[in-house]
Design an enzyme around this catalytic site. Sequence first.
Site, PDB file in Angstrom:
ATOM      1  N   LYS A   1      -7.222   7.025   9.982  1.00 19.65           N
ATOM      2  CA  LYS A   1      -8.649   6.898  10.332  1.00 19.65           C
ATOM      3  C   LYS A   1      -8.754   6.950  11.850  1.00 19.65           C
ATOM      4  CE  LYS A   1     -10.003   3.814   6.543  1.00 19.65           C
ATOM      5  NZ  LYS A   1     -10.464   2.436   6.256  1.00 19.65           N
TER       6      LYS A   1
ATOM      7  N   GLU B   1       3.746   4.491   6.126  1.00 21.60           N
ATOM      8  CA  GLU B   1       2.485   3.755   5.915  1.00 21.60           C
ATOM      9  C   GLU B   1       1.560   4.558   5.010  1.00 21.60           C
ATOM     10  OE1 GLU B   1       0.999   1.150   5.922  1.00 21.60           O
ATOM     11  OE2 GLU B   1       1.015   0.022   7.799  1.00 21.60           O
TER      12      GLU B   1
ATOM     13  N   ARG C   1      -4.801   0.109  -7.041  1.00 20.13           N
ATOM     14  CA  ARG C   1      -3.563   0.725  -6.530  1.00 20.13           C
ATOM     15  C   ARG C   1      -2.985   1.742  -7.508  1.00 20.13           C
ATOM     16  NH1 ARG C   1      -1.962  -2.262  -2.030  1.00 20.13           N
ATOM     17  NH2 ARG C   1      -2.187  -4.520  -2.157  1.00 20.13           N
TER      18      ARG C   1
ATOM     19  N   ASP D   1      -5.711  -0.564  -2.120  1.00 18.38           N
ATOM     20  CA  ASP D   1      -6.421  -1.492  -2.998  1.00 18.38           C
ATOM     21  C   ASP D   1      -7.740  -1.983  -2.423  1.00 18.38           C
ATOM     22  OD1 ASP D   1      -4.978  -3.066  -0.940  1.00 18.38           O
ATOM     23  OD2 ASP D   1      -5.815  -4.774  -2.042  1.00 18.38           O
TER      24      ASP D   1
ATOM     25  N   ASP E   1      -5.330   2.487  10.338  1.00 19.23           N
ATOM     26  CA  ASP E   1      -6.759   2.268  10.550  1.00 19.23           C
ATOM     27  C   ASP E   1      -6.945   1.819  12.007  1.00 19.23           C
ATOM     28  OD1 ASP E   1      -9.439   1.527  10.139  1.00 19.23           O
ATOM     29  OD2 ASP E   1      -8.964  -0.247   8.995  1.00 19.23           O
TER      30      ASP E   1
ATOM     31  N   PHE F   1     -14.112   3.142   3.718  1.00 18.21           N
ATOM     32  CA  PHE F   1     -13.155   2.383   2.912  1.00 18.21           C
ATOM     33  C   PHE F   1     -12.772   3.172   1.658  1.00 18.21           C
ATOM     34  CE2 PHE F   1     -11.737  -0.726  -0.198  1.00 18.21           C
ATOM     35  CZ  PHE F   1     -10.758  -1.358   0.545  1.00 18.21           C
TER      36      PHE F   1
ATOM     37  N   GLY G   1       0.787  -1.238   0.000  1.00 17.66           N
ATOM     38  CA  GLY G   1       0.000   0.000   0.000  1.00 17.66           C
ATOM     39  C   GLY G   1       0.816   1.284   0.000  1.00 17.66           C
TER      40      GLY G   1
HETATM   41  P1  IMP Z   1      -4.619  -1.395  10.447  1.00 21.38           P
HETATM   42  O1  IMP Z   1      -3.749  -2.543  10.867  1.00 21.38           O
HETATM   43  O2  IMP Z   1      -6.063  -1.653  10.772  1.00 21.38           O
HETATM   44  O3  IMP Z   1      -4.157  -0.058  11.018  1.00 21.38           O
HETATM   45  O4  IMP Z   1      -4.614  -1.320   8.888  1.00 21.38           O
HETATM   46  C1  IMP Z   1      -3.532  -0.941   8.188  1.00 21.38           C
HETATM   47  C2  IMP Z   1      -3.533  -1.472   6.765  1.00 21.38           C
HETATM   48  O5  IMP Z   1      -4.833  -1.881   6.310  1.00 21.38           O
HETATM   49  C3  IMP Z   1      -3.112  -0.355   5.847  1.00 21.38           C
HETATM   50  O6  IMP Z   1      -1.716  -0.308   5.716  1.00 21.38           O
HETATM   51  C4  IMP Z   1      -3.825  -0.719   4.559  1.00 21.38           C
HETATM   52  O7  IMP Z   1      -3.013  -1.588   3.816  1.00 21.38           O
HETATM   53  C5  IMP Z   1      -5.074  -1.430   4.993  1.00 21.38           C
HETATM   54  N1  IMP Z   1      -6.225  -0.502   4.969  1.00 21.38           N
HETATM   55  C6  IMP Z   1      -6.788   0.160   6.009  1.00 21.38           C
HETATM   56  N2  IMP Z   1      -7.823   0.916   5.629  1.00 21.38           N
HETATM   57  C7  IMP Z   1      -7.919   0.763   4.283  1.00 21.38           C
HETATM   58  C8  IMP Z   1      -8.818   1.325   3.280  1.00 21.38           C
HETATM   59  O8  IMP Z   1      -9.734   2.132   3.543  1.00 21.38           O
HETATM   60  N3  IMP Z   1      -8.587   0.913   2.003  1.00 21.38           N
HETATM   61  C9  IMP Z   1      -7.603   0.040   1.648  1.00 21.38           C
HETATM   62  N4  IMP Z   1      -6.747  -0.499   2.556  1.00 21.38           N
HETATM   63  C10 IMP Z   1      -6.905  -0.137   3.868  1.00 21.38           C
HETATM   64 MG    MG Z   2      -0.711  -1.229   4.117  1.00 21.73          MG
END
Ligand code: IMP
Ligand code: MG
Length: 180
Positions: free
Chosen positions: A136, A104, A170, A164, A108, A157, A50
């Site tokens: 987020k 990053e 992407r 992606d 999220d 999202f 990402g």
């Molecule tokens: P976390 O572990 O929940 O903080 O998520 C982190 C990873 O989830 C990010 O590096 C993204 O690859 C993916 N991700 C989180 N939110 C989104 C989104 O809205 N769209 C696409 N990928 C996301």
């Molecule tokens: Mg990621």
Amino acid sequence: MERIKIYDKTFVPYIPHDELMDCIDKVAGQINRDFAGSEDIPVVLCILNGAIMFTGELMQRLNFPCQLVSTKMTSYVGTSTTGEVKQTLPLTASLKGRRVIIAEDIIDTGLTLVALKKMLAEEGASEVKVCTMLFKKDAYRVDEKIDYIGKEIPNRFILGFGLDYNELGRNLKDIYVLED
Ligand code: IMP
Ligand code: MG
């Protein structure tokens, strides 16, 4: 920018490329200030896949000697996190004794960040700073400091500019959001 259909879902324009560039200018400026005059060579750690576009843009703006290292973390399937974070590609270089700036695309829940921090502690990194293009805030459920944030966004999202939906989207220059 137009509506985009990927598999079963429709996405609408959300953050234009120019605004992303402004966010990246801002965090790069902050990092340049904090790392000015470094005697070591800090590492920018790209979290594949990402963060690939963000890291490329960020690195072009950094004005101190720095090294690019990558690793891959996986947690998302479809439009939500599985809650289980796996390192699916090893670090491309050792980070022992190095200062690391995590790059990053988006933070999220923060579960990926926690897994990364644990892995970097085991690797023996001497310092870890966290930089994310998007955050987020309302979905964040861990207690880790985020040092540099490009832009806060609501808990929806999104895709494009590296992000992606099941590996598609992407390549889009702008960011799109899932239509309600
Ligand atoms: P976390 O572990 O929940 O903080 O998520 C982190 C990873 O989830 C990010 O590096 C993204 O690859 C993916 N991700 C989180 N939110 C989104 C989104 O809205 N769209 C696409 N990928 C996301
Ligand atoms: Mg990621």
